[in-house]
Structures are given as C-alpha cells and as structure tokens.
Design a protein around this motif. Structure first.
Motif, PDB file in Angstrom:
ATOM      1  N   PHE A   9       0.799  -1.226   0.000  1.00  0.00           N
ATOM      2  CA  PHE A   9       0.000   0.000   0.000  1.00  0.00           C
ATOM      3  C   PHE A   9       0.834   1.280   0.000  1.00  0.00           C
ATOM      4  CE2 PHE A   9      -2.269  -3.171   2.715  1.00  0.00           C
ATOM      5  CZ  PHE A   9      -3.145  -3.608   1.734  1.00  0.00           C
ATOM      6  N   ILE A  10       2.128   1.169  -0.395  1.00  0.00           N
ATOM      7  CA  ILE A  10       2.944   2.387  -0.404  1.00  0.00           C
ATOM      8  C   ILE A  10       2.551   3.309  -1.550  1.00  0.00           C
ATOM      9  CG2 ILE A  10       4.805   1.374  -1.807  1.00  0.00           C
ATOM     10  CD1 ILE A  10       6.769   3.047  -0.132  1.00  0.00           C
ATOM     11  N   ASN A  11       2.091   2.734  -2.655  1.00  0.00           N
ATOM     12  CA  ASN A  11       1.701   3.548  -3.798  1.00  0.00           C
ATOM     13  C   ASN A  11       0.251   4.002  -3.690  1.00  0.00           C
ATOM     14  OD1 ASN A  11       4.180   3.479  -5.213  1.00  0.00           O
ATOM     15  ND2 ASN A  11       3.733   1.413  -5.939  1.00  0.00           N
TER      16      ASN A  11
ATOM     17  N   PRO B 240      -4.009  11.198  -7.056  1.00  0.00           N
ATOM     18  CA  PRO B 240      -2.709  11.877  -7.127  1.00  0.00           C
ATOM     19  C   PRO B 240      -2.130  12.113  -5.740  1.00  0.00           C
ATOM     20  CG  PRO B 240      -4.479  13.436  -7.493  1.00  0.00           C
ATOM     21  CD  PRO B 240      -5.131  12.092  -7.408  1.00  0.00           C
ATOM     22  N   SER B 241      -0.859  12.458  -5.699  1.00  0.00           N
ATOM     23  CA  SER B 241      -0.191  12.676  -4.417  1.00  0.00           C
ATOM     24  C   SER B 241      -0.806  13.827  -3.632  1.00  0.00           C
ATOM     25  CB  SER B 241       1.303  12.953  -4.650  1.00  0.00           C
ATOM     26  OG  SER B 241       1.954  11.813  -5.165  1.00  0.00           O
TER      27      SER B 241
ATOM     28  N   VAL C  23      -3.950  14.661  -3.445  1.00  0.00           N
ATOM     29  CA  VAL C  23      -5.127  14.156  -2.737  1.00  0.00           C
ATOM     30  C   VAL C  23      -4.699  13.268  -1.572  1.00  0.00           C
ATOM     31  CG1 VAL C  23      -7.183  12.683  -2.940  1.00  0.00           C
ATOM     32  CG2 VAL C  23      -6.612  14.323  -4.761  1.00  0.00           C
ATOM     33  N   ARG C  24      -3.676  12.434  -1.822  1.00  0.00           N
ATOM     34  CA  ARG C  24      -3.162  11.578  -0.748  1.00  0.00           C
ATOM     35  C   ARG C  24      -2.675  12.432   0.414  1.00  0.00           C
ATOM     36  NH1 ARG C  24      -1.236   6.154  -0.935  1.00  0.00           N
ATOM     37  NH2 ARG C  24      -0.415   5.602   1.112  1.00  0.00           N
ATOM     38  N   ARG C  25      -1.997  13.535   0.112  1.00  0.00           N
ATOM     39  CA  ARG C  25      -1.478  14.405   1.150  1.00  0.00           C
ATOM     40  C   ARG C  25      -2.615  15.019   1.968  1.00  0.00           C
ATOM     41  NH1 ARG C  25       2.490  14.472   4.315  1.00  0.00           N
ATOM     42  NH2 ARG C  25       0.686  14.466   5.698  1.00  0.00           N
ATOM     43  N   ARG C  26      -3.656  15.501   1.290  1.00  0.00           N
ATOM     44  CA  ARG C  26      -4.784  16.106   2.013  1.00  0.00           C
ATOM     45  C   ARG C  26      -5.505  15.056   2.858  1.00  0.00           C
ATOM     46  NH1 ARG C  26      -5.693  18.641  -2.999  1.00  0.00           N
ATOM     47  NH2 ARG C  26      -7.554  17.353  -3.386  1.00  0.00           N
ATOM     48  N   THR C  27      -5.600  13.845   2.316  1.00  0.00           N
ATOM     49  CA  THR C  27      -6.263  12.768   3.076  1.00  0.00           C
ATOM     50  C   THR C  27      -5.487  12.458   4.349  1.00  0.00           C
ATOM     51  OG1 THR C  27      -7.100  11.794   1.026  1.00  0.00           O
ATOM     52  CG2 THR C  27      -7.061  10.375   2.975  1.00  0.00           C
ATOM     53  N   LEU C  28      -4.154  12.340   4.223  1.00  0.00           N
ATOM     54  CA  LEU C  28      -3.335  12.056   5.391  1.00  0.00           C
ATOM     55  C   LEU C  28      -3.394  13.193   6.407  1.00  0.00           C
ATOM     56  CD1 LEU C  28      -0.117  10.451   3.847  1.00  0.00           C
ATOM     57  CD2 LEU C  28      -1.988   9.308   5.045  1.00  0.00           C
ATOM     58  N   ASP C  29      -3.419  14.428   5.914  1.00  0.00           N
ATOM     59  CA  ASP C  29      -3.508  15.566   6.829  1.00  0.00           C
ATOM     60  C   ASP C  29      -4.793  15.490   7.649  1.00  0.00           C
ATOM     61  OD1 ASP C  29      -1.116  16.566   5.989  1.00  0.00           O
ATOM     62  OD2 ASP C  29      -1.976  18.007   4.573  1.00  0.00           O
ATOM     63  N   GLY C  30      -5.891  15.113   6.975  1.00  0.00           N
ATOM     64  CA  GLY C  30      -7.160  14.988   7.692  1.00  0.00           C
ATOM     65  C   GLY C  30      -7.135  13.861   8.705  1.00  0.00           C
ATOM     66  N   ILE C  31      -6.597  12.712   8.301  1.00  0.00           N
ATOM     67  CA  ILE C  31      -6.513  11.569   9.220  1.00  0.00           C
ATOM     68  C   ILE C  31      -5.612  11.891  10.400  1.00  0.00           C
ATOM     69  CG2 ILE C  31      -5.692   9.185   9.449  1.00  0.00           C
ATOM     70  CD1 ILE C  31      -6.539   8.754   6.536  1.00  0.00           C
ATOM     71  N   ASN C  32      -4.490  12.521  10.108  1.00  0.00           N
ATOM     72  CA  ASN C  32      -3.557  12.848  11.189  1.00  0.00           C
ATOM     73  C   ASN C  32      -4.131  13.877  12.154  1.00  0.00           C
ATOM     74  OD1 ASN C  32      -1.676  11.061  10.282  1.00  0.00           O
ATOM     75  ND2 ASN C  32      -0.397  12.577   9.234  1.00  0.00           N
ATOM     76  N   SER C  33      -4.947  14.793  11.644  1.00  0.00           N
ATOM     77  CA  SER C  33      -5.596  15.767  12.534  1.00  0.00           C
ATOM     78  C   SER C  33      -6.536  15.069  13.504  1.00  0.00           C
ATOM     79  CB  SER C  33      -6.365  16.798  11.707  1.00  0.00           C
ATOM     80  OG  SER C  33      -5.482  17.572  10.926  1.00  0.00           O
TER      81      SER C  33
ATOM     82  N   ARG D 228       6.450   9.739   3.038  1.00  0.00           N
ATOM     83  CA  ARG D 228       7.807  10.110   2.653  1.00  0.00           C
ATOM     84  C   ARG D 228       8.489   8.986   1.880  1.00  0.00           C
ATOM     85  NH1 ARG D 228       7.807  12.123   7.996  1.00  0.00           N
ATOM     86  NH2 ARG D 228       9.117  10.395   8.714  1.00  0.00           N
ATOM     87  N   MET D 229       8.175   7.742   2.224  1.00  0.00           N
ATOM     88  CA  MET D 229       8.800   6.606   1.548  1.00  0.00           C
ATOM     89  C   MET D 229       8.344   6.474   0.098  1.00  0.00           C
ATOM     90  SD  MET D 229       9.326   3.439   4.197  1.00  0.00           S
ATOM     91  CE  MET D 229       7.599   3.226   4.588  1.00  0.00           C
ATOM     92  N   GLN D 230       7.230   7.091  -0.262  1.00  0.00           N
ATOM     93  CA  GLN D 230       6.801   7.047  -1.659  1.00  0.00           C
ATOM     94  C   GLN D 230       7.871   7.622  -2.582  1.00  0.00           C
ATOM     95  OE1 GLN D 230       2.900   9.002  -1.611  1.00  0.00           O
ATOM     96  NE2 GLN D 230       1.967   7.003  -1.990  1.00  0.00           N
ATOM     97  N   ALA D 231       8.648   8.562  -2.062  1.00  0.00           N
ATOM     98  CA  ALA D 231       9.711   9.157  -2.873  1.00  0.00           C
ATOM     99  C   ALA D 231      11.047   8.445  -2.681  1.00  0.00           C
ATOM    100  CB  ALA D 231       9.857  10.639  -2.518  1.00  0.00           C
ATOM    101  N   SER D 232      11.326   7.972  -1.466  1.00  0.00           N
ATOM    102  CA  SER D 232      12.653   7.417  -1.172  1.00  0.00           C
ATOM    103  C   SER D 232      12.797   5.951  -1.557  1.00  0.00           C
ATOM    104  CB  SER D 232      12.975   7.583   0.315  1.00  0.00           C
ATOM    105  OG  SER D 232      12.014   6.918   1.116  1.00  0.00           O
ATOM    106  N   VAL D 233      11.732   5.152  -1.426  1.00  0.00           N
ATOM    107  CA  VAL D 233      11.844   3.706  -1.647  1.00  0.00           C
ATOM    108  C   VAL D 233      12.085   3.339  -3.112  1.00  0.00           C
ATOM    109  CG1 VAL D 233      10.553   1.519  -1.566  1.00  0.00           C
ATOM    110  CG2 VAL D 233      10.637   3.014   0.441  1.00  0.00           C
TER     111      VAL D 233
END
Length: 489
Positions: A241-243, A249-250, A252-262, A288-293
């Motif tokens: 599930f890393i991708n 798109p990234s 949307v993924r970022r906004r989703t994570l921001d909401g979950i983390n809040s 972050r691993m989406q870019a590094s892995v």
C-alpha cells in the motif's frame, strides 16, 4: 502507580501543562537546553533529529546487518572441524558425551545414535588459521581475517520457535522486543525518509524444508510501536500500500493524510495513547517513503563491478545475493538495523543434497558484503552478524547411509560470526569437544552475545531498559550476562 508512570512516559506537552501550570518556567528552561543535549547524544550515535535515547558511551557500530540462517546451520559441516570423527563413522555417540542431555522428540525414540562425520573437505583460512569448509565456502574463506568467529554459542531452546525467539528477542516467550527494535529505540533514525529498522526475507535456492517466519520476530514488543521492523518485499510493491490507488494523485493523498492525522492528533491529545502517536508517525513515514523507496530498490544503476562482486544472482529479486546488496543500500542510506532471514537450514535429512545449494546462496554475497562496505569506508562502523538459532547433532537422525544423513537440533554448541563494527577480526573464540557436542573452552551464552552486541552499539546492557508493566524490561533479561571482551577489537 506503575501504569501512571508508563502513561507519563508518553505524555504530551498539553497534558503536562494541564497537570501543572506552574511548571511553565521549567519547561521553557528545558526547551533551551534540551535540544543541545539531544543533539550531542545524536552526534555520538550518528542519529538525526530529536527523540533519540542515545548511547551510554560512543559506539563502534552505528548500524547492523543481521543475517539469520533460519533452521540452524550444521556447525560441524561448516566451521567446527572434527577430523577424529572419521574413525567414528556409524558408531554410537557415547553416553559419556551425551550425558543424558535433552533430545527432541524427533530422535528421542531412536535406539541408536550413529555418528555421521562431515563429508566435506576443510582447510585453514587466513592468518588466523580458522578451519572451515573451503570446499563450499571459498569466498568466505577470503574474509577469514576480517571475521570474529565464535564456536561456543549455546542456548536452552531446542525447538525452532522458542529458539528463534530467544535469539532475536532474548526470551523464548514471544512478544518481547527484538534486536532491531532495541537498536531503533536506543539509537534512533539516521534518515527521516526511511524506516530505522527494515526486514528482508531472502528466498533460498533449495526450498525442501523451510521454517515459518512471522512478523512477531520483528515486533517492537513492549517498546513503542514505531520501533517495529518494516518488512520489504522482493516482488511487487516493496511495501504494501505504499503507492497511491489508481486515480489518486499525491496531492489528494497528502490532504487525506492531513485529515486523518488531525483526527489522530485530537485523539492523542485527549487520551495520550502512545499507539496513536505511532500511527501518526507511520502515516507520515509511508508518505515520505513514496519518494525514497523507489530510488532505494532500483539497483539498475549499480556499476558492473558490484554485480561481479556479489555474483549474477544479485540481479535476481529475492535471492540472498540481491538481499545482501539491498541491505548495503539500506545502511548506506541511513537505515539503522537490517534484519535478513535466509531459510532452509533445518537439515534433518539429505545434508549432502541440500548443504551445497545453501552454501552457494550465502558464500559469495557474505564475502562481497564485507568487501563492499570496506570500499565505502563503512565496514568499521557497520556490524555484520551471521548465524542461526542453534546447531546440529553429530549423530544422524533416522539412520545413516553413505549417501544420505540428517542432523537433529543441538542447542549445546554452535558457531556464529561477526565482522566490522568493532568486532575483532581474525579471532577464533571458544572450543568444543571432538564430537562438537559439548563446549570445553570459553562458553558464550546467547545472553552474552546480546550483551556484546549492545556494547558495540554503545550500551551497557544492564542499564539499557524500558519500563513496562512496572518492570524494567531488558534484552538480556534478569539472569547474568557478560560482555565477551575477547570479541571486541
């Protein structure tokens, strides 16, 4: 009171202020000096960022690659040369040697215990004169003087599950923190974009008798969950599930994570559950691993001389050669602890048929890993560990023929080795009797081995603990453990 103390270990700043508004001055003063202290500790361990426990003294090993041979390699077929056994072929193991010691149920019903001498040719390697199976380990023999050989390991565990648990966690009972989790907890991260502790499972060429490998072996146990190992796969996505899902798109993924983390942060501030804090960190790490892995796992840019060093199998995903190359790439990028598992060392039968392929899997890559780290200037502070959970018996399980024999589990003595990271190269420590059945010189319990590993990582094992359920949990437990100073360079 103990539960309250444990809760306060993970208390948020908001909770602290709610409990004691008059502590504001102390908190402000701590904020001025705390960062400098933590940075000093981090510098000693090679860590980045805050939140690192820090070592008790400067470590010689800043990172670890642990190569675990699942099943228990046969010490007398690899490293524990016993030429006298050739005269004992098919004779019964004397009771004066066995001394009524515990047997597994697989051989306890045997009426005979026929001795099966190793069929392989041994020779001395290096200036240290280590006797080893140079017939099947010619590459590793070249590294003999870089390796610290320990021929007198022993454990109480006689079956795989408790023995692997003991070797990996210091306790035969599952659920305790493993070595990688302790290293993560103690030394922290060196790369915020990769996990501190990574697990790789190599696929053996021969798959006749593999043991189960489960995620409990890389559990954080009673340590905070963020110190658990992250398993990388050799096929498909390296991490599940890393991708992003198709069409996401990234951004949307970022906004989703921001909401979950809040939402998680609100829950954390209300309850203070450390597992909620772990969940927040895991979501952020995954993003972050989406870019590094992808860059990490793409070995196509490795120069040809590296594939020549590790062997052509290094191009094959999941092979042991590929896995050791990946381990080097991980520690090179700041991963603190890489745990590698290589299966099918449980040789209850057909040693002659299975041992050659097992040795071919690991021989060249182990030598290559040492040489690769050397040429990168990383060997001195990277500890490599090789070994299984116990050894094998000199007698054959289920009968003996000239073409086929097997060996049962044997916890009384077995061989492991270390290299780099402050381990003393060219040392051969410990000695067993002519039957490779009992230790006659310099016994090393696995607790002593763990204490020595922790020492190389900069920790006094008796002081390196974590309070859980009112107890100070330690890797080396409550029984006596000693640092084996002869193994330290």
């Amino acid at each position: 009171m103990n539960l309250l103390h444990d809760h306060r270990l993970f208390e948020t700043r908001r909770h602290f202020f709610k409990r004691g508004g008059n502590a504001m001055g102390y908190a402000a003063l701590s904020s001025l000096f705390g960062q400098a202290v933590m940075q000093q500790q981090a510098g000693a361990s090679g860590a980045t960022g805050l939140g690192t426990l820090g070592p008790h003294f400067p470590p010689t090993a800043k990172r670890v690659i642990y190569l675990h041979m699942v099943g228990g390699p046969s010490q007398m077929d690899l490293f524990d040369y016993k030429p006298a056994m050739k005269d004992w072929y098919d004779k019964d193991l004397p009771e004066s040697i066995r001394k009524g010691q515990r047997l597994t149920t697989m051989t306890s019903g045997q009426t005979r215990f026929p001795i099966a001498p190793s069929k392989y040719e041994f020779a001395q390697a290096g200036q240290c004169g280590m006797w080893m199976n140079k017939e099947m380990l010619p590459f590793l023999a070249k590294s003999a003087d870089d390796i610290c050989w320990i021929k007198s390991l022993h454990t109480e565990a006689i079956n795989h599950e408790p023995a692997i648990a003991a070797m990996q966690t210091g306790n035969q009972i599952p659920g305790k923190p493993c070595l990688g989790s302790w290293a993560s907890y103690g030394l922290g991260s060196m790369n915020a974009n990769l996990p501190t502790f990574v697990v790789l499972v190599a696929t053996p060429t021969n798959r006749d008798q593999e043991q189960a490998i489960s995620s409990r072996l890389w559990s954080a146990g009673f340590l905070p969950g963020e110190h658990a190992g992250v398993s990388f796969r050799s096929k498909g996505d390296p991490i599940l599930f890393i991708n992003n899902p198709p069409g996401v798109p990234s951004s949307v993924r970022r906004r989703t994570l921001d909401g979950i983390n809040s939402l998680n942060q609100l829950n954390y501030e209300a309850v203070g559950d450390p597992e909620t804090h772990t969940r927040i960190q895991q979501y952020e790490m995954a993003f972050r691993m989406q870019a590094s892995v992808p860059e990490l796992t793409d070995i196509s840019k490795e120069p040809e001389h590296i594939f020549k060093l590790y062997g052509e199998e290094a191009r094959k995903p999941g092979s042991f050669a590929n896995t050791t190359l990946m381990a080097r790439r991980l520690v090179e990028r700041g991963v603190r602890f890489v745990q590698v598992y290589h299966n099918n060392w449980d040789h209850h039968s057909n040693v002659n048929g299975r041992m050659p392929s097992q040795c071919k899997d690991i021989d060249q890559p182990c030598h290559a890993l040492i040489e690769d780290l050397k040429q990168r200037g990383m060997f001195e502070d990277t500890l490599i560990v090789w070994g299984g959970e116990f050894g094998r018996t000199i007698y054959s399980q289920g009968g003996l023929t000239k073409t086929n024999y097997g060996r049962d589990h044997h916890p009384r003595c077995f061989t492991m080795w270390m290299a780099g990271g402050g381990a003393k190269g060219g040392v051969v420590h410990g000695e067993t009797d002519d039957f490779s059945y009992n230790i006659v010189k310099d016994p090393v319990h696995i607790r002593d081995f763990h204490a020595t590993m922790l020492h190389l990582l900069g920790f006094e094992h008796e002081k390196f603990s974590f309070k859980s359920q009112g107890l100070d949990g330690k890797l080396t437990g409550v029984e006596a453990a000693h640092v084996v100073k002869q193994l330290i360079g």
